[in-house]
Design a protein around this motif. Structure first.
Motif, PDB file in Angstrom:
ATOM      1  N   GLY A  88       0.887  -1.309  -0.069  1.00  0.00           N
ATOM      2  CA  GLY A  88       0.014   0.003  -0.080  1.00  0.00           C
ATOM      3  C   GLY A  88       0.922   1.391  -0.049  1.00  0.00           C
ATOM      4  N   SER A  89       0.277   2.304  -0.433  1.00  0.00           N
ATOM      5  CA  SER A  89       0.859   3.622  -0.466  1.00  0.00           C
ATOM      6  C   SER A  89       0.940   4.338   0.851  1.00  0.00           C
ATOM      7  CB  SER A  89       0.246   4.592  -1.504  1.00  0.00           C
ATOM      8  OG  SER A  89      -0.937   4.578  -1.514  1.00  0.00           O
ATOM      9  N   SER A  90      -0.109   3.617   1.879  1.00  0.00           N
ATOM     10  CA  SER A  90      -0.186   4.250   3.161  1.00  0.00           C
ATOM     11  C   SER A  90      -0.115   3.014   4.305  1.00  0.00           C
ATOM     12  CB  SER A  90      -1.598   4.822   3.302  1.00  0.00           C
ATOM     13  OG  SER A  90      -1.788   5.974   2.677  1.00  0.00           O
ATOM     14  N   LEU A  91       0.544   3.252   5.249  1.00  0.00           N
ATOM     15  CA  LEU A  91       1.058   2.375   6.166  1.00  0.00           C
ATOM     16  C   LEU A  91       0.296   2.470   7.529  1.00  0.00           C
ATOM     17  CD1 LEU A  91       4.760   2.019   5.559  1.00  0.00           C
ATOM     18  CD2 LEU A  91       3.153   0.493   4.457  1.00  0.00           C
ATOM     19  N   ALA A  92      -0.252   1.657   8.085  1.00  0.00           N
ATOM     20  CA  ALA A  92      -0.849   1.707   9.442  1.00  0.00           C
ATOM     21  C   ALA A  92      -0.453   0.727  10.317  1.00  0.00           C
ATOM     22  CB  ALA A  92      -2.243   1.950   9.454  1.00  0.00           C
ATOM     23  N   PHE A  93      -0.151   1.021  11.681  1.00  0.00           N
ATOM     24  CA  PHE A  93       0.280   0.257  12.770  1.00  0.00           C
ATOM     25  C   PHE A  93      -0.421   0.147  13.864  1.00  0.00           C
ATOM     26  CE2 PHE A  93       3.848   2.032  10.269  1.00  0.00           C
ATOM     27  CZ  PHE A  93       4.487   0.735   9.950  1.00  0.00           C
ATOM     28  N   CYS A  94      -0.665  -0.959  14.174  1.00  0.00           N
ATOM     29  CA  CYS A  94      -1.336  -1.408  15.448  1.00  0.00           C
ATOM     30  C   CYS A  94      -0.860  -2.606  16.123  1.00  0.00           C
ATOM     31  CB  CYS A  94      -3.065  -1.522  15.436  1.00  0.00           C
ATOM     32  SG  CYS A  94      -3.374  -2.936  14.141  1.00  0.00           S
ATOM     33  N   ALA A  95      -1.063  -2.818  17.717  1.00  0.00           N
ATOM     34  CA  ALA A  95      -0.414  -3.883  18.079  1.00  0.00           C
ATOM     35  C   ALA A  95      -1.432  -4.992  18.338  1.00  0.00           C
ATOM     36  CB  ALA A  95      -0.061  -3.546  19.597  1.00  0.00           C
ATOM     37  N   ALA A  96      -0.740  -6.307  18.454  1.00  0.00           N
ATOM     38  CA  ALA A  96      -1.631  -7.393  18.626  1.00  0.00           C
ATOM     39  C   ALA A  96      -2.457  -7.553  19.650  1.00  0.00           C
ATOM     40  CB  ALA A  96      -0.767  -8.782  18.219  1.00  0.00           C
ATOM     41  N   ALA A 108      -8.235   6.590   8.763  1.00  0.00           N
ATOM     42  CA  ALA A 108      -6.803   7.300   8.540  1.00  0.00           C
ATOM     43  C   ALA A 108      -6.512   7.222   7.087  1.00  0.00           C
ATOM     44  CB  ALA A 108      -6.218   6.095   9.131  1.00  0.00           C
ATOM     45  N   HIS A 109      -7.282   6.301   6.269  1.00  0.00           N
ATOM     46  CA  HIS A 109      -7.030   6.478   4.785  1.00  0.00           C
ATOM     47  C   HIS A 109      -7.576   7.877   4.106  1.00  0.00           C
ATOM     48  CE1 HIS A 109      -8.383   5.934   0.558  1.00  0.00           C
ATOM     49  NE2 HIS A 109      -7.136   5.308   0.464  1.00  0.00           N
ATOM     50  N   GLU A 110      -8.632   8.437   4.903  1.00  0.00           N
ATOM     51  CA  GLU A 110      -9.289   9.493   4.541  1.00  0.00           C
ATOM     52  C   GLU A 110      -8.263  10.534   4.720  1.00  0.00           C
ATOM     53  OE1 GLU A 110     -12.929  12.385   5.863  1.00  0.00           O
ATOM     54  OE2 GLU A 110     -13.339  10.349   5.567  1.00  0.00           O
ATOM     55  N   ALA A 111      -7.855  10.815   6.004  1.00  0.00           N
ATOM     56  CA  ALA A 111      -6.889  11.647   6.428  1.00  0.00           C
ATOM     57  C   ALA A 111      -5.770  11.772   5.781  1.00  0.00           C
ATOM     58  CB  ALA A 111      -6.534  11.435   8.043  1.00  0.00           C
ATOM     59  N   LEU A 112      -5.009  10.628   5.558  1.00  0.00           N
ATOM     60  CA  LEU A 112      -3.649  10.542   4.585  1.00  0.00           C
ATOM     61  C   LEU A 112      -4.042  11.220   3.150  1.00  0.00           C
ATOM     62  CD1 LEU A 112      -2.186   7.310   5.833  1.00  0.00           C
ATOM     63  CD2 LEU A 112      -1.640   9.651   6.501  1.00  0.00           C
ATOM     64  N   GLN A 113      -5.278  11.480   2.755  1.00  0.00           N
ATOM     65  CA  GLN A 113      -5.172  12.125   1.457  1.00  0.00           C
ATOM     66  C   GLN A 113      -4.743  13.449   1.430  1.00  0.00           C
ATOM     67  OE1 GLN A 113      -6.084   9.824  -1.116  1.00  0.00           O
ATOM     68  NE2 GLN A 113      -6.040   8.594   0.970  1.00  0.00           N
ATOM     69  N   GLY A 114      -4.910  14.198   2.646  1.00  0.00           N
ATOM     70  CA  GLY A 114      -4.362  15.580   2.893  1.00  0.00           C
ATOM     71  C   GLY A 114      -3.142  15.595   3.804  1.00  0.00           C
TER      72      GLY A 114
END
Length: 309
Positions: A88-96, A108-114
């Motif tokens: 992906g052109s965007s990365l997101a991280f979260c813990a197990a 998050a995807h929407e926010a990363l457009q700007g």
């Protein structure tokens, strides 16, 4: 098949007891109308973690992959390995062992457009689940408002891939608890990346299961804090100077009294442990040279182990 544009990376080590809840939360995401993927970067689990992930691949609403991120022990290396494997052109991280909110991916995807990076509130994870649980102090919004020196790193952060690579990813030479996240966050801010805040980029954080574990984490993070001071002396001249200890001793009684007056003995104890950890690490650190940085450019493409051998 359309390639994912958004990649969620979950670093994990022996997460069999908790990863199902995180996968359930991701499987139940609302408002996602774009191709995305989830990459579980396994750091060498010896429990049932891998089997649990493999069992969820069929029918998962996103492409779910499991990669072998066991070459170097630590969440920082696993995050980097997952990012290398991601498309992906965007990365997101979260813990197990945490739980993302119901619109975490879409928001998050929407926010990363700007924006180049985005984070949001980190709330306590309670049983039964409470969507309105208290927000923890070291949430990204507190950092941006100036209440704490650095943002929380990959616990609840989405970032454009090009920005993540430009910063260098996480430094997996940082081995003490929380050090890799906070050191990464410092470099993010130094690079001029100012994360946006979205209220619906919410993550629910699982507290330490025992008092002993919590104390160990506090002391570990205090040591990591000193490592960051030493690694970035230009950013922390006071903390590296001779007057730091005297200032700590001078401020300590007032801060303790403030917490006790506000009936917050837990905060007083945490502050005491943190400062004791700082002092111990400063004294022992003089004899221990810091290792050189180990960033994402030193990470090779991890092996895909989604299918059992």
């Amino acid at each position: 098949m359309i390639e994912p544009v958004f990649s969620v990376v979950i670093p994990v080590l022996n997460g069999a007891e908790t990863i199902e809840e995180e996968l359930d939360a991701l499987a139940g995401q609302q408002g996602v109308d774009f191709p995305w993927e989830v990459i579980v970067a396994d750091n060498g689990s010896t429990d049932a973690t891998r089997d649990i992930v493999r069992a969820r691949v069929e029918g998962f609403p996103a492409a779910l992959r499991l990669v072998d991120a066991s070459a170097v022990r630590g969440a920082a290396f696993a995050c980097n390995a997952g990012a290398v494997a991601a498309v992906g052109s965007s990365l997101a991280f979260c813990a197990a062992d945490d739980r993302v909110g119901p619109r975490w991916v879409a928001a998050a995807h929407e926010a990363l457009q700007g924006a180049e990076a985005v984070g949001g509130p980190i709330r306590q994870l309670r049983t039964p689940h409470d969507p309105n649980a208290p927000i923890l102090r070291y949430s990204i919004e507190h950092a941006i408002r100036g209440d704490c020196p650095v943002i929380v790193g990959t616990g609840n952060l989405a970032m454009r891939r090009d920005a993540f690579l430009r910063v260098g990813g996480l430094d997996f030479s940082m081995t003490r608890y929380g050090g890799e996240d906070n050191e990464f966050a410092l470099r993010v801010m130094q690079a001029g990346v100012r994360p946006a805040i979205r209220e619906d980029v919410t993550l629910f954080f699982r507290s330490a299961p025992t008092l002993r574990t919590e104390i160990r984490k506090i002391l570990g993070s205090a040591g990591a804090e000193v490592d960051i001071w030493r690694k970035h002396p230009d950013q922390f001249p006071f903390e590296n100077g001779r007057g730091w200890l005297l200032a700590v001793l001078r401020e300590y009684p007032g801060l303790m009294l403030h917490d006790l007056r506000n009936r917050n003995p837990r905060s007083a104890v945490r502050f005491t442990l943190r400062r004791l950890g700082n002092i111990r690490s400063k004294l022992t650190g003089r004899r221990r040279p810091l290792p050189p940085p180990r960033l994402i450019d030193q990470v090779e493409m991890p092996r895909d182990i989604t299918k059992a051998p």
